[in-house]
Write a protein that holds these residues in place. Structure first.
Motif, short mmCIF file in Angstrom:
data_model
loop_
_atom_site.label_atom_id
_atom_site.label_comp_id
_atom_site.label_asym_id
_atom_site.label_seq_id
_atom_site.Cartn_x
_atom_site.Cartn_y
_atom_site.Cartn_z
N ILE A 20 55.13 39.64 28.65
CA ILE A 20 54.60 40.40 27.53
C ILE A 20 53.19 39.91 27.22
N THR A 21 52.32 40.84 26.82
CA THR A 21 50.99 40.43 26.39
C THR A 21 51.04 40.04 24.91
N VAL A 22 50.29 39.00 24.56
CA VAL A 22 50.23 38.52 23.18
C VAL A 22 48.77 38.41 22.75
N ASN A 23 48.55 38.54 21.46
CA ASN A 23 47.22 38.42 20.90
C ASN A 23 47.12 37.05 20.20
N PRO A 24 46.30 36.15 20.72
CA PRO A 24 46.22 34.81 20.13
C PRO A 24 45.69 34.77 18.71
N PHE A 25 45.11 35.87 18.21
CA PHE A 25 44.66 35.91 16.82
C PHE A 25 45.83 35.75 15.85
N ALA A 26 47.07 35.96 16.32
CA ALA A 26 48.25 35.77 15.47
C ALA A 26 48.39 34.30 15.07
N GLY A 27 47.82 33.40 15.86
CA GLY A 27 47.93 31.98 15.57
C GLY A 27 49.23 31.39 16.10
N TRP A 28 49.34 30.07 16.02
CA TRP A 28 50.49 29.36 16.56
C TRP A 28 51.60 29.21 15.53
N LYS A 29 51.38 28.41 14.52
CA LYS A 29 52.40 28.16 13.49
C LYS A 29 52.65 29.43 12.69
N GLY A 30 53.89 29.88 12.69
CA GLY A 30 54.23 31.09 11.96
C GLY A 30 53.79 32.37 12.66
N GLY A 31 53.24 32.23 13.88
CA GLY A 31 52.76 33.39 14.63
C GLY A 31 53.42 33.50 15.99
N LEU A 32 52.93 32.73 16.96
CA LEU A 32 53.40 32.85 18.34
C LEU A 32 54.28 31.70 18.83
N GLU A 33 54.44 30.68 18.03
CA GLU A 33 55.18 29.49 18.47
C GLU A 33 56.59 29.84 18.96
N THR A 34 57.36 30.58 18.20
CA THR A 34 58.73 30.94 18.58
C THR A 34 58.74 31.80 19.84
N THR A 35 57.77 32.69 19.96
CA THR A 35 57.67 33.55 21.15
C THR A 35 57.44 32.69 22.39
N PHE A 36 56.55 31.72 22.31
CA PHE A 36 56.29 30.85 23.45
C PHE A 36 57.53 30.04 23.82
N LYS A 37 58.24 29.54 22.83
CA LYS A 37 59.46 28.77 23.11
C LYS A 37 60.51 29.65 23.79
N PHE A 38 60.73 30.86 23.28
CA PHE A 38 61.69 31.78 23.88
C PHE A 38 61.29 32.09 25.32
N ALA A 39 60.03 32.42 25.53
CA ALA A 39 59.55 32.76 26.87
C ALA A 39 59.76 31.60 27.84
N HIS A 40 59.43 30.41 27.40
CA HIS A 40 59.60 29.24 28.26
C HIS A 40 61.07 29.03 28.63
N GLU A 41 61.95 29.16 27.67
CA GLU A 41 63.39 28.97 27.91
C GLU A 41 63.98 30.02 28.84
N HIS A 42 63.39 31.22 28.88
CA HIS A 42 63.95 32.33 29.65
C HIS A 42 63.13 32.72 30.88
N GLY A 43 62.12 31.93 31.22
CA GLY A 43 61.30 32.22 32.39
C GLY A 43 60.43 33.45 32.24
N MET A 44 60.19 33.83 30.99
CA MET A 44 59.38 35.02 30.71
C MET A 44 57.90 34.64 30.68
N GLY A 45 57.05 35.51 31.19
CA GLY A 45 55.62 35.26 31.16
C GLY A 45 54.97 35.76 29.89
#
Length: 179
Positions: free
Chosen positions: A113-138
């Motif tokens: 999935i494409t993500v926009n880094p303007f969302a930020g890490w804490k409270g933004g993309l952190e959970t998405t990155f963790k989920f992706a890493h755990e499931h082999g998702m890019g």
């Protein structure tokens, strides 16, 4: 729910790239027509190009225009040939919303999935990155866009957290995303 018992996205897209001797990602952005016509057009595009591509990307408007049943059929067909699939959603919301959207696309069969880094890490993309890493998702980070007004946001000069001098926003995003 889709089970993940495969290699990470990066390894799978590299394998397809080497196999087809290509770094081309086919963008299927069909959205003007009836679902059956759009599905036929998408299948035709894929069939005509599959010898020359390494992955297939769908725009969010295509998912909405085709509907879940048809997109699931397309993803199954494409992945059956060994290609990875990318949803170009440009994810940019709060953590809970981003996580729910990411899970839904993963369960549909998307590999990245494409993500926009303007969302930020804490409270933004952190959970998405963790989920992706755990499931082999890019995750593919958006660093610039091609429309005329893109420079109004991405071209603004700014200082990144690790950069001492002022640079255009897209350079900071590109550098930080590649770490």
């Amino acid at each position: 729910m889709r089970q993940n018992n495969q290699k990470p996205f990066k390894e799978r897209i590299l394998q397809a790239s080497r196999s087809n001797k290509s770094r081309i990602v086919l963008a299927i952005d069909v959205h003007d027509g009836r679902p059956r016509e759009l599905t036929d057009r998408a299948v035709d595009l894929f069939e005509q190009t599959r010898q020359s591509i390494c992955s297939v990307k769908f725009g969010r408007q295509t998912i909405l225009s085709l509907g879940l049943e048809r997109i699931t059929e397309l993803l199954t067909k494409i992945r059956g040939y060994g290609f990875t699939t990318i949803i170009d959603d440009k994810l940019n919301d709060i953590d809970e919303t981003n996580a729910a959207i990411t899970r839904a696309y993963f369960n549909l069969g998307f590999d990245a999935i494409t993500v926009n880094p303007f969302a930020g890490w804490k409270g933004g993309l952190e959970t998405t990155f963790k989920f992706a890493h755990e499931h082999g998702m890019g995750l593919l980070a958006l660093v610039y866009m091609s429309h005329p007004g893109a420079s109004e946001g991405y071209g603004q000069k700014s200082c990144g957290s690790r950069i001492k001098k002022t640079r255009p926003e897209f350079e900071i995003l590109r550098r930080e995303s590649s770490r």
